[in-house]
Design a protein around this motif. Sequence first.
Motif, PDB file in Angstrom:
ATOM      1  N   GLN A 484     -50.900 -14.399  26.726  1.00 39.86           N
ATOM      2  CA  GLN A 484     -49.858 -13.669  27.470  1.00 39.86           C
ATOM      3  C   GLN A 484     -48.488 -14.222  27.115  1.00 39.86           C
ATOM      4  O   GLN A 484     -47.547 -13.463  26.848  1.00 39.86           O
ATOM      5  N   GLN A 485     -48.429 -15.571  27.134  1.00 36.72           N
ATOM      6  CA  GLN A 485     -47.148 -16.197  26.779  1.00 36.72           C
ATOM      7  C   GLN A 485     -46.729 -15.772  25.377  1.00 36.72           C
ATOM      8  O   GLN A 485     -45.566 -15.425  25.141  1.00 36.72           O
ATOM      9  N   ARG A 486     -47.766 -15.829  24.492  1.00 37.24           N
ATOM     10  CA  ARG A 486     -47.463 -15.467  23.109  1.00 37.24           C
ATOM     11  C   ARG A 486     -46.959 -14.043  23.037  1.00 37.24           C
ATOM     12  O   ARG A 486     -45.955 -13.759  22.370  1.00 37.24           O
ATOM     13  N   ARG A 487     -47.690 -13.161  23.786  1.00 34.91           N
ATOM     14  CA  ARG A 487     -47.268 -11.750  23.786  1.00 34.91           C
ATOM     15  C   ARG A 487     -45.862 -11.621  24.358  1.00 34.91           C
ATOM     16  O   ARG A 487     -45.016 -10.917  23.816  1.00 34.91           O
ATOM     17  N   ALA A 488     -45.679 -12.314  25.486  1.00 33.75           N
ATOM     18  CA  ALA A 488     -44.345 -12.261  26.124  1.00 33.75           C
ATOM     19  C   ALA A 488     -43.299 -12.807  25.161  1.00 33.75           C
ATOM     20  O   ALA A 488     -42.213 -12.197  24.995  1.00 33.75           O
ATOM     21  N   GLN A 489     -43.663 -13.925  24.537  1.00 33.87           N
ATOM     22  CA  GLN A 489     -42.712 -14.514  23.597  1.00 33.87           C
ATOM     23  C   GLN A 489     -42.455 -13.563  22.435  1.00 33.87           C
ATOM     24  O   GLN A 489     -41.308 -13.380  22.013  1.00 33.87           O
ATOM     25  N   ALA A 490     -43.563 -12.957  21.971  1.00 34.45           N
ATOM     26  CA  ALA A 490     -43.431 -12.012  20.860  1.00 34.45           C
ATOM     27  C   ALA A 490     -42.531 -10.853  21.280  1.00 34.45           C
ATOM     28  O   ALA A 490     -41.629 -10.433  20.529  1.00 34.45           O
ATOM     29  N   ALA A 492     -40.378 -10.876  23.695  1.00 35.89           N
ATOM     30  CA  ALA A 492     -39.004 -11.389  23.845  1.00 35.89           C
ATOM     31  C   ALA A 492     -38.373 -11.546  22.470  1.00 35.89           C
ATOM     32  O   ALA A 492     -37.208 -11.160  22.258  1.00 35.89           O
ATOM     33  N   ALA A 493     -39.197 -12.070  21.539  1.00 37.04           N
ATOM     34  CA  ALA A 493     -38.672 -12.272  20.180  1.00 37.04           C
ATOM     35  C   ALA A 493     -38.318 -10.928  19.559  1.00 37.04           C
ATOM     36  O   ALA A 493     -37.261 -10.777  18.925  1.00 37.04           O
ATOM     37  N   ALA A 494     -39.263  -9.958  19.783  1.00 34.72           N
ATOM     38  CA  ALA A 494     -39.007  -8.608  19.235  1.00 34.72           C
ATOM     39  C   ALA A 494     -37.726  -8.046  19.837  1.00 34.72           C
ATOM     40  O   ALA A 494     -36.888  -7.456  19.124  1.00 34.72           O
ATOM     41  N   ALA A 495     -37.612  -8.237  21.164  1.00 30.31           N
ATOM     42  CA  ALA A 495     -36.410  -7.730  21.853  1.00 30.31           C
ATOM     43  C   ALA A 495     -35.168  -8.404  21.272  1.00 30.31           C
ATOM     44  O   ALA A 495     -34.162  -7.737  20.978  1.00 30.31           O
ATOM     45  N   LEU A 498     -34.581  -7.086  17.898  1.00 32.75           N
ATOM     46  CA  LEU A 498     -34.013  -5.735  18.012  1.00 32.75           C
ATOM     47  C   LEU A 498     -32.521  -5.837  18.332  1.00 32.75           C
ATOM     48  O   LEU A 498     -31.672  -5.206  17.692  1.00 32.75           O
ATOM     49  N   GLU A 499     -32.290  -6.699  19.333  1.00 35.75           N
ATOM     50  CA  GLU A 499     -30.907  -6.869  19.781  1.00 35.75           C
ATOM     51  C   GLU A 499     -30.046  -7.369  18.617  1.00 35.75           C
ATOM     52  O   GLU A 499     -28.937  -6.854  18.370  1.00 35.75           O
ATOM     53  N   MET A 500     -30.600  -8.338  17.899  1.00 27.28           N
ATOM     54  CA  MET A 500     -29.838  -8.880  16.773  1.00 27.28           C
ATOM     55  C   MET A 500     -29.626  -7.819  15.713  1.00 27.28           C
ATOM     56  O   MET A 500     -28.544  -7.712  15.132  1.00 27.28           O
TER      57      MET A 500
END
Length: 587
Positions: A484-490, A492-495, A498-500
């Motif tokens: 879950q953390q990994r998914r959340a991190q992923a 968040a990372a994706a977000a 995306l933002e970047m």
Amino acid sequence: MASDLSMPAPVCLIENSNGQFMVNQEALQVLTTVTQPVVVVAIVGLYRTGKSYLMNKLAGQKTGFSLGSTVQSHTKGIWMWCVPHPKKPNHTLVLLDTEGLGDVEKGDNKNDTWIFALAVLLSSTFIYNSMGTINQQAMDQLHYVTELTDKIKTKSSPSTEQMNDSMEFASLFPDFVWTVRDFLLELEIDGQPITSDQYLENALKLKKGSSEEARMCIQKFFLKRKCFIFVPPAHGKKLKQLEELHDDELDDDFVENTKHFCNYIFNEAKTKTLSEGSIVNGPRLGNLALNYVEAITSGDIPCMENAVLALAQLENSAAVQRALTYYEEVMRQKIQFPTETTQELLDVHIICKKEATQVFVKDSFKDENQKFQMTLEVQLEAKLDDFRKQNERESLDRCTALLQEIFSPLEEEVKLKVYSKPGGYGIFLQKKQELIYKYYQQPRKGIQADKTLEEYLKSKETVADAINQTDKRLTAQKQEMEEQQRRAQAAAAAARELEMQQRRLEQIRLENERRQQEEVRQKEADMEAQRRQILAKQEREQARRLQEQAQLLQEQQRRAIAEQLLQIQNLQAQLHHHHSSHGCIIS
């Protein structure tokens, strides 16, 4: 050792209570301490014949055996005094004083016969004490000897021939000494002096009257015979305090007779032996007394063979016990429990068994068919089995204690849920392996080491399983959470990515925009410059054209002016001409 034996006074060996015989425990106790061979001297005779005086002399004491200064005889039963043998080193002299025979107060002939028989059975030298002379009457009073064959058996199941075989008795009977007291006659036959021994032998030859049987029995049963003659010790009332009188107050001959008698007993009296020549010591003598008295009490006839067999039974049983005790003691000394292997125990057992068997053989006595030795072997095997069990028990106890000590910190940690965590099972297993190694490093665990550990670990399997299950569950949960953390991190990372990206795009857009603007501005600037250039060019062109025009104009003007001038000139010329020709019109 028996030489330390110090008996201040005699004790009753066989009590006689109205014809009921009983062996006295205190006397038996004394005999158990007499480990040396014994020379047993018994005295019998009519009551009030001074037997006790002679026994006290043999004991080297003035008093001891009751002399009794009244008519009532004191000695009931048989009294015993054990003293260090004065002439035989490492031997004990056992003196037996018997109650007087023919006591009218008792009037019990059967009782007297038993006392007589017991004295014969127990002694190695038998003294018969009588008063006066060896005459018809003295022989008659010795009728007890004729009843010995009825009162004693040599074999437990004799044939009729053996019953009559006096040799059997003779080989087992004691040496015979007859002491004749207060003898007042001259020792002579037909005016020839004779020895006391000759006197006795001569008396035994007389073949007349009722005493013939007694004579024959003495000759048949007692192969070694000796006689001592004593003159009266003193006169009148002095006799009453015989034990208080000093030797120089006694008749010289009496003192001399007594000395001869004592020397003979000290030098000649044999060690008491059994039928096979086995030496008798204190405990054996006590057991013989018990055996004979028991036979009499139960209405049986004392049997020498049975007594020896009973003695063998007793001694061999005791020898077996001693060998077993020895085995056990030496095993305990040599073995440090628990042993690492069973073989270690067996090796020591073989040595100890051999030594214990030697202990038995040294102490055994008439072990027919090695019956007792075989019993010993069986019991040694049983003892070995006990040691085996003890070895296992001690090994089990030691291993259990060790496991408790070594594994309790781990158990404590398990209770505190130290391993109830993801990966805890692996750490737990590693710790367990370390502790198992530590357990194996411990010395002297014995033969139960593996089994005890195995059982301990088996008993903890459920605990280990629980740790494993918990570990799996928690690991799964952790992995789930991590996922879950990994998914959340992923996410968040994706977000963030995306933002970047958006930011980058925005930057690009802005950059493009700026560039476009710049380009536009540049274009405009260029165009402006171009325009300006064109304008300047145009202006210059215009200026040039204007200049040209101006010049043209000027040229034209100049030309026009020139023309006009020319025209004017021409005109003037014309005019002039005209004037000239016409008379000047104008002047």
